[in-house]
Every structure is written in C-alpha cells, then in structure tokens.
Design an enzyme around this catalytic site. Structure first.
Site, mmCIF file in Angstrom:
data_model
loop_
_atom_site.group_PDB
_atom_site.id
_atom_site.type_symbol
_atom_site.label_atom_id
_atom_site.label_comp_id
_atom_site.label_asym_id
_atom_site.label_seq_id
_atom_site.Cartn_x
_atom_site.Cartn_y
_atom_site.Cartn_z
ATOM 1 N N LYS A 234 0.821 -1.028 -0.056
ATOM 2 C CA LYS A 234 -0.034 -0.075 0.159
ATOM 3 C C LYS A 234 0.816 1.237 -0.032
ATOM 4 C CE LYS A 234 -2.943 0.749 3.718
ATOM 5 N NZ LYS A 234 -3.496 1.952 4.240
ATOM 6 N N ARG B 239 -8.129 12.369 12.473
ATOM 7 C CA ARG B 239 -6.580 12.244 12.698
ATOM 8 C C ARG B 239 -5.640 13.460 12.734
ATOM 9 N NH1 ARG B 239 -4.842 7.041 9.438
ATOM 10 N NH2 ARG B 239 -3.006 7.095 10.934
ATOM 11 N N ASP C 206 2.793 -0.899 11.640
ATOM 12 C CA ASP C 206 1.111 -1.172 11.404
ATOM 13 C C ASP C 206 0.834 -2.797 11.641
ATOM 14 O OD1 ASP C 206 0.680 1.160 10.331
ATOM 15 O OD2 ASP C 206 1.507 0.508 8.420
HETATM 16 C C1 S3P Z 1 3.120 5.043 6.479
HETATM 17 C C2 S3P Z 1 3.590 5.380 7.427
HETATM 18 C C3 S3P Z 1 3.235 4.716 8.768
HETATM 19 C C4 S3P Z 1 2.267 3.832 8.811
HETATM 20 C C5 S3P Z 1 1.210 3.845 7.777
HETATM 21 C C6 S3P Z 1 1.702 4.085 6.204
HETATM 22 C C7 S3P Z 1 3.412 5.404 5.247
HETATM 23 O O1 S3P Z 1 2.461 5.909 9.136
HETATM 24 O O2 S3P Z 1 1.801 3.460 9.889
HETATM 25 O O3 S3P Z 1 0.087 2.864 7.969
HETATM 26 O O4 S3P Z 1 3.067 4.732 3.918
HETATM 27 O O5 S3P Z 1 4.508 6.282 5.117
HETATM 28 P P1 S3P Z 1 3.443 6.940 10.264
HETATM 29 O O6 S3P Z 1 4.493 7.432 9.422
HETATM 30 O O7 S3P Z 1 2.686 8.017 10.544
HETATM 31 O O8 S3P Z 1 3.999 6.262 11.304
#
Ligand code: S3P
Length: 738
Positions: A325, A426, A620
């Site tokens: 993703k 958020r 995650d």
């Molecule tokens: C992500 C970073 C993470 C993760 C999110 C995806 C990304 O969040 O929890 O699902 O793709 O950069 P944070 O950077 O806020 O920790």
C-alpha cells in the site's frame, strides 16, 4: 486560462455528442473558437445562431486551421474519415474521437503515419442517450460523467494532456483503459443492453397485442425498451465494429436465459427465486459502491459488513498477497509529477490507493488502469498538475492525506483534502506545522484535523528534526522539498520506512538518504524522470498470514514475493524473537526494493518485551502481533507506542477491548499494552471500522474455542481486497455476514 485558450477547435459531426462538446466548451469560455463540419446544414445554422459554434464549413477548409479536432461520429464513420483528416490537418493538430468501440478506430489510425498516430488520442464519453442529433445536445451532458481514453504506447503526452483538458473543462472525469478492456467492458455494459432492448421490442411486436403493449407501457416495458429508441445507424455501426466481444457476452446471456427458460417450464420457484435474489443483491451492492457521491457517509449497509469466523481451521498453502500500500500510493504520486510515462506492476487495487489515483486524475493526469495490477501513468512533470475542481477525497488513508498535503502545499493553486469519518479525526498538525515553516498556508480544524485547506505557495527548504519516527511526516516534507528553494533536511529519531527516498532515487532525483545516520537531504528544483516500478506483495498484509501460520499447530505456509525493506520487517523480527519458525528464500531486488519468499511453520511462541527500535518497523502490524501474544506463553509487553492511539482507530484500546471479550488478560498504558497469553474464547468484537483490527481478530479465530463475530469490517477493502477469499483458501473458516 487553460491549455485550450487560443486553440481553434473543430468538431466533425455535430450530433448529440459533438453538439454537447461545442456547447460545453462555450459554457467554459465563450471566447474559445469552435468550428463544425456536418452534413446537416440546418443543424449547423441552428448551432451558429445558438452561439455554440463560431463557424461551419467544409472539412477541407476548416481542418487545416484547427489545433484540436474532435471526430464525433460512429465508429465505422470515424475509421472512414481518419485518413482524410490526417491528410488535411496541420502537423501540430491533436485529434481525438468519441466512438464507443476503440479497436476498429485504432486499427484505422495505425494504418496512418507514425506522426499522426502520436497525435491521435482515442476517447469515449460514457454519456450517450437514446436521443440523438444536435437538438438533443446539452452543455451539461458531460458533467461528472466518465470519459475513457485509451492511449497507445506511442501517443504523445502533450496530445493526451490537451484532450484531458478539453474533457476537464466539460466537467467530466477522465479514466484510462486498454483498448481491449474498453471494448470488452463496453460490450457488456452498454452494447449488450442496447441489443436486448432492440430485441425485446421486435419480439413483442410479433405478439397480437403489440399495440396494447405500447399503449399501456408502464414501468417495466418503458424502462427496459428505452434504449431501443437509440440511433439505428449508429448501433449497427457499433455492433459491426465490436462484433467479437459483443457476441461473447451475448453467448453468456443466452446461457443464462436458457437456464431461466428451463426453470420457467418446470415452474421451479426456487431456481427462479435464487437467480433473481442473486441478481438483485449483486446490483444493489454495486449501485451502493459505485453510485454514491464522493465523501458520502458510508451507508448503514456498508458498515454492517461483519466477518463470522468459525473456531479452528488450518493454515496451508502457497499464496501471494496484494501489492504494498505504501509503495502504491508513492508510485502514483511520484509517477504523476515525473516527466514521461511510468509503468507500474503489482499495484494495490484497494480503496485507499484508488482514491489517490482518482485525485491525480482530477488534477489532469491521465492514468490507464489498473488492469490486473498494471498502471500506465502519463506524467505531467513537476509543474503540470491542474487545480482540482472539487475537494480531493482521501478516504481512510492518513498516508495519502499527509503525503498529498506536502505536494499540494507547493502548487500554484488552492486545494482541499477531505477524508472519511476515521481520517477526519486524525492529527494533521504534525505535517501542517513544519510545512508552515517552509512557507505553506494550510488550514485545519481547530483540533488540527481534516479537512485541510491548502493555499498553494512557493516554499523554502527546511531543516527539520521529527519528534516522532514517522515516514508520513518525512515523506510529506520531502515531497514539498522537491519544490522548495534550497535544501530540505529531515532528521528522524529512529528508522522509519524509506520508500519515498528509494523511489525518488529510482526516478533519478538526487537525494542523499541515510537510514543509519537518520538524515535525508534533497535540494528543490530538480526533475523526475519516469521509470518502471514493480511493487512487491505488502508485508503488512502478509503479516496476518505470518501470524496465522505461526499460531496454528500443523501450519505450513509459503508467502511469495514479499517486500522486505529493512524498515518494514519488524513483524518478522518480533515473531522470530517470540520463537516463530520463519524462513526466507529467493531473496532478490525488484527495482529499489528487496523481496523474498517467506515460509512459516507452526512453533510454540513465548511472550517478549518489545524492543523500542522495532516499533516503527512494525508500526502497522501490532494488532495482529497482539494476537500472536495472546497465543504465546507468558507476557508480551509494549511501551513507547503511543502512535498506535492515533492510527485508523485507537489500536491499543480497540485490541484490548476485543481481547478482553475473548477472555485474554491485558493491561493498557498510555503508550502500550501488556498481554498475558491464554486461551482464546469466542464472542462479538468491534473492529471500529479499522481494517487491521478486523483482520487481526479473524486470525485469532484459528485458536479460538468458539466462533468470533467481528463487526464493522467494510474497511478491509481499503488495504486488502480479496482478503476473505485468500484467508478462506488457506483454511480460515470465514463468512461475510450482513
Ligand atoms: C506509512 C507510514 C506509517 C504507517 C502507515 C503507512 C507510510 O505511518 O503507519 O500505515 O506509507 O508512510 P507513520 O508514518 O505516521 O508512522
């Protein structure tokens, strides 16, 4: 001002579609110059007096002067006139069409000179009606309607850009498809229903009471036969041009009719009922999914999706989960602002990434696909994005909203980012504050949450020490930094995912990234060069299966082609620390990312204290790791993970509440949780519309003593389309319940 300004536009064929294009162009800007060619002089005079065209005349005269030529004729007529237009038009002119079959038009174009092929952009507005002719045309015909373009490998980016712009000013949404897919999809969605409408009217004509059928036509017959009022010439043309795909869907239809006929003859109520119910459910589900306006609250029906999971089951198999993703979002964002065409393989067709894709289409980027995980992105360059005409909907995705905010803050236009219920709560100050230091103008709610109103500005670089190890904050600032004056330097307190840095380097952007040193530096003002991207299977989605196999006696599972970027493998490190049997094989690199095949077998697990440095690497995966902890002997203790409280849900609270329902002892802290392994009972848990909570409790059922019902599971589709089918295929006993 848009790129149509100063262009001379010629419409060839001033019927319903051609006339509506002319009217819509004039609606957008009356000073644009539109000419028309048609055989019906009366209609041309009418259009001239309406002010929807400036002139009409012979093709030989008007064609050489035009910058943009729109052939608005049926498919066979389009194919027929193309050589003449190629001969007459200026060597810079861009040519497009509107025919509802693309393969026959493409075949005709490909007979012509390479230079003309590159300037021809095949298009098809999904906006027809049973009415025809200029008299039925409307300036609003294309508002919020889909336009499908089917560019070829050699179609020039500038030509695509101009045609995209024309449809944008007409109010349409522009999708991209391969020619083959277009013709198959249209055969099923448009051509077959027209054929059936013609057929039903002809069939009923034979009946003695045919007069009465029309006289008393209400509901059913009127609805069903509406399409039979369509233009016969055009439809004969369409069916001849799209004969094979249309015949193939017709065969399927005949099969289904024969089955109904059989049931009718036998007066088989059950078969009829089952067949009608299935059709009704399928239609209702699709209508709810595809015909709801953007940002509309999820319907009660959506929210009502639950997973009913039987206790026990096995975990065996050889699977590949969908694409990553994080990397999918970044591939679209960076591909869209690169120079040239980016081809993406393994793209995640989940709701989150599809919303990002739609946002870039809205900003003028032509994207073909996704088709079986493949995307073709016609990059517009760093300064080529267009102001969105409406708020950009980021769905459930914090990543999309935060990364997009960095990019949009530096554009020469304003924009607004909105999200679903969860995303709307958020925290966004973590990005808004450093972006403001760069010169950005961003408004949030008083609580620092979305919607984000962004007033695009020129930005300066920044030296920023992130208070939390957040890849989203880092990536947001790096994307803004691409446009900033001078250097952007982002320090991270601990390693967090570095897909943005790797991908920027892959697009030949000079960047110095040192995960070990915790500093990433780039300078604004360089360009991005399009490249091909292969997206590995998502380790975050794989995590549910890693844990499923790790906790289930007798399990043996192979997960293929999983991305194992060192900033993402916390789940593997932690499960191994707990005693899991996880082996890597076939290690390789695809593009800038490492991938492996992973084999997991059951082994008894024991509780651990989670090392602080693993937290961002597994950020995650904690919901499902907590399920492993519940199945392990002893205590598992997590501290320093307050971030989990502001993910798609408060994941510490959501998991603790659900685990308590299932009889597992937990103690929560502001920054973590203690979980004491034990036996898992059954019951009803609420995922709080958080995809990862829903999937984690699904996995828990493998070790449960009685069934688990998980409420609120619709959002699983945001990150893991096909989860239910894949989980069932390895042996998890899962049903979707309404
Ligand atoms: C992500 C970073 C993470 C993760 C999110 C995806 C990304 O969040 O929890 O699902 O793709 O950069 P944070 O950077 O806020 O920790």
């Amino acid at each position: 001002m848009n790129s149509l300004t100063d262009k001379i536009i010629l419409i060839v064929g001033l019927g319903l579609i051609g006339g509506s294009i002319a009217r819509g162009i004039k609606r957008s800007d009356d000073s644009l110059r539109v000419g028309a060619v048609d055989t019906d002089e009366q209609q041309l005079c009418k259009a001239l007096s309406d002010g929807s065209i400036n002139e009409f005349g012979e093709l030989d005269v008007l064609c050489p002067q035009a910058d943009l030529i729109v052939i608005a004729l049926p498919p066979l007529a389009t194919a027929e006139i193309l050589p003449r237009i190629a001969e007459l038009c200026s060597p810079q002119a861009v040519v497009t069409d509107v025919a509802s079959v693309k393969s026959s038009v493409i075949a005709a174009v490909n007979e012509l000179e390479a230079d003309f092929i590159a300037r021809f952009v095949p298009g098809h507005p999904i906006a027809g009606s049973e009415k025809s002719g200029y008299g039925a045309s409307s300036e609003n015909l294309f508002d919020q309607r889909n336009i499908i373009v089917t560019p070829q490998a050699d179609t020039a980016a500038e030509a695509i850009g101009l045609v995209h712009e024309m449809w944008r000013v007409l109010g349409a949404d522009i999708l991209g498809m391969s020619v083959k897919r277009h013709d198959e999809v249209l055969a099923a969605t448009s051509h077959l229903p027209h054929l059936l409408a013609f057929a039903i009217v002809n069939a009923l004509l034979k009946q003695e009471q045919s007069e009465d059928i029309f006289r008393y036509a209400a509901g059913g017959f009127a609805d069903f036969s509406r399409l039979a009022s369509s233009d016969a010439q055009m439809w004969a043309d369409i069916f001849v041009s799209n004969a094979d795909p249309a015949a193939s869907v017709l065969d399927d239809y005949i099969d289904s009719l024969m089955a109904l006929r059989e049931a009718l003859k036998k007066q088989d109520h059950t078969t009829l009922f089952n067949s009608f119910s299935q059709a009704r459910n399928v239609r209702n589900n699709f209508m709810a999914k595809y015909f709801k306006p953007m940002n509309q609250e999820e319907t009660e029906q959506d929210k009502a999706i639950s997973f009913a999971v039987e206790p026990g089951g096995q975990v065996q198999g050889d699977i590949r989960v969908p694409g990553d993703k994080s990397i999918s979002h970044r591939a679209i964002i960076i591909g869209a602002i690169a120079n040239g065409v980016t081809r993406v393989h393994g793209f995640l067709e989940g709701d989150d990434a599809l919303n990002t894709l739609a946002a870039f289409r809205e900003m003028g980027v032509t994207i073909v696909g996704p088709e079986s995980g493949e995307l073709i992105i016609y990059g517009v360059g760093k300064n080529g994005l267009k102001a969105p005409r409406k708020p950009l909907y980021m769905g459930n995705s914090g990543t999309a909203m935060r990364l997009m905010c960095g990019l949009l803050a530096a554009q020469p236009f304003d924009s607004e980012l909105i999200g679903d219920e969860s995303l709307s709560t958020r925290p966004m100050n973590r990005i808004a504050e450093p972006l403001r230091e760069m010169g950005a103008v961003i408004e949030t709610t008083a609580e620092g949450t979305p919607p984000l109103c962004i007033h695009g500005q020129s930005l300066n670089g920044i030296e920023y020490k992130m208070p939390i190890a957040s890849a989203q904050v880092k990536s947001c600032l790096l994307l803004a930094g691409l446009y900033g004056q001078g250097e952007t330097r982002v320090h991270e307190p601990g390693p967090c995912r570095d897909h943005t840095e790797r991908m920027l380097a892959g697009f030949a952007y000079p960047i110095s990234s040192g995960i070990q040193e915790g500093l990433t530096v780039l300078e604004g003002g360089h360009e991005l060069t399009a490249t091909d991207i292969e997206i590995p299977a998502d380790i975050s989605s794989s995590a549910f299966f890693l844990v499923a196999a790790a906790i289930t006696p007798g399990a043996h599972l192979l997960l293929r082609h999983v991305g194992t970027n060192p900033t993402r493998i916390g789940i593997v490190n932690l499960l191994r620390l707990m005693g899991a049997d996880i082996q890597f094989s076939n290690e390789s690199n695809i593009g800038t990312e490492p991938v492996v095949d992973i084999t997991v077998k059951y082994a008894p697990l024991h509780g651990i204290e989670i090392p602080a440095e693993q937290i961002p690497l597994a950020i995650d995966e904690f919901p499902v790791l907590f399920i492993a902890a519940a199945c392990a002997s002893g205590d598992t203790v997590l501290h320093g993970a307050e971030e989990l409280r502001v993910k798609e849900s408060d994941r510490i609270d959501a998991m603790a509440t659900g685990l308590a329902t299932l009889g597992i002892e937990t103690e929560t802290f502001a920054d973590g949780i203690r979980i004491t392994g034990g036996s898992i009972g059954g019951g009803e848990v609420d995922s709080r519309a958080d995809h990862r909570i829903a999937m984690a409790f699904t996995v828990a059922a493998l070790r449960a003593e009685s069934p688990i019902l998980i409420k609120n599971c619709a959002n699983v589709a945001t990150s893991f389309p096909g989860f239910v089918e894949l989980a069932s295929s390895v042996g998890i006993q899962l049903q979707v319940a309404k």
